[in-house]
Design an enzyme around this catalytic site. Sequence first.
Site, mmCIF file in Angstrom:
data_model
loop_
_atom_site.group_PDB
_atom_site.id
_atom_site.type_symbol
_atom_site.label_atom_id
_atom_site.label_comp_id
_atom_site.label_asym_id
_atom_site.label_seq_id
_atom_site.Cartn_x
_atom_site.Cartn_y
_atom_site.Cartn_z
ATOM 1 N N HIS A 80 0.757 -1.192 -0.089
ATOM 2 C CA HIS A 80 -0.060 0.034 -0.024
ATOM 3 C C HIS A 80 0.902 1.437 -0.007
ATOM 4 O O HIS A 80 0.706 2.187 -0.880
ATOM 5 C CB HIS A 80 -0.799 0.037 1.177
ATOM 6 C CG HIS A 80 -1.794 1.393 1.467
ATOM 7 N ND1 HIS A 80 -3.128 1.376 1.070
ATOM 8 C CD2 HIS A 80 -1.452 2.286 1.863
ATOM 9 C CE1 HIS A 80 -3.439 2.430 1.286
ATOM 10 N NE2 HIS A 80 -2.468 3.174 1.939
ATOM 11 N N GLU A 81 1.988 1.406 0.770
ATOM 12 C CA GLU A 81 2.754 2.399 0.758
ATOM 13 C C GLU A 81 3.692 2.547 -0.366
ATOM 14 O O GLU A 81 3.981 3.708 -0.914
ATOM 15 C CB GLU A 81 3.815 2.360 2.104
ATOM 16 C CG GLU A 81 2.960 2.257 3.522
ATOM 17 C CD GLU A 81 1.953 3.667 3.497
ATOM 18 O OE1 GLU A 81 2.224 4.515 3.236
ATOM 19 O OE2 GLU A 81 1.008 3.385 4.198
ATOM 20 N N HIS A 86 1.668 4.529 -2.800
ATOM 21 C CA HIS A 86 1.664 5.758 -2.536
ATOM 22 C C HIS A 86 2.929 6.596 -3.182
ATOM 23 O O HIS A 86 2.762 7.521 -4.213
ATOM 24 C CB HIS A 86 1.481 6.256 -1.213
ATOM 25 C CG HIS A 86 0.318 6.126 -0.537
ATOM 26 N ND1 HIS A 86 -0.646 6.813 -1.230
ATOM 27 C CD2 HIS A 86 -0.112 5.466 0.620
ATOM 28 C CE1 HIS A 86 -1.771 6.453 -0.287
ATOM 29 N NE2 HIS A 86 -1.498 5.757 0.714
ATOM 30 N N GLU A 94 -6.179 6.993 -1.384
ATOM 31 C CA GLU A 94 -6.192 5.624 -0.516
ATOM 32 C C GLU A 94 -6.590 4.603 -1.174
ATOM 33 O O GLU A 94 -6.261 3.288 -0.963
ATOM 34 C CB GLU A 94 -6.825 6.125 0.868
ATOM 35 C CG GLU A 94 -6.082 6.980 1.820
ATOM 36 C CD GLU A 94 -4.779 6.523 1.898
ATOM 37 O OE1 GLU A 94 -4.633 5.414 2.235
ATOM 38 O OE2 GLU A 94 -3.754 7.488 2.094
#
Length: 169
Positions: free
Chosen positions: A35-36, A39, A104
């Site tokens: 997930h990071e 980003h 997100e």
Amino acid sequence: MNAYALGGPEGAAIILTEGLLRRMTRDEIAGILAHEVAHIRNNDIWTMSWAATLHRAIEWTSLTGLALHAQHGGGSNNRSLAALLRAAPSIAELLRLALSRTRELDADATALELTGDWQALVAALDKLERHHVGFSARPVVAADDGTMRLLRSHPATSERVGTLLSLAY
């Protein structure tokens, strides 16, 4: 428990708290890292910084416009302009928050694509929800939080879980 990314594709770091590392399984940590990484890959830090800068510019422009409007008597034929100038910063902030929620959900989708493990992602979100709120997320497609939903920087965990489940199937 928390995790966040700093920087962008040219140079970045991912921060994981000790609590997260101690309470999550390896698969859950892999999902959070994915997930990071999403980003970072999507340059979300730059995008959200740009959105915050744009919001501040709109605030200053609106404030300046209102001051000039008042200086020139604020005539009744310009009430619409004054109303727009007063509303513009709030509208800009709501748009910035909507962008954040979208980023997100995109990072969640990319994490699923990278790991292929929706169960670990859902378990990680559930653990984070339990830690921060005190109860588990309901797996629904979209949570109806009413108008409070508009004021969140992140989608409700139940919405994130529901989106992951719909993507997985």
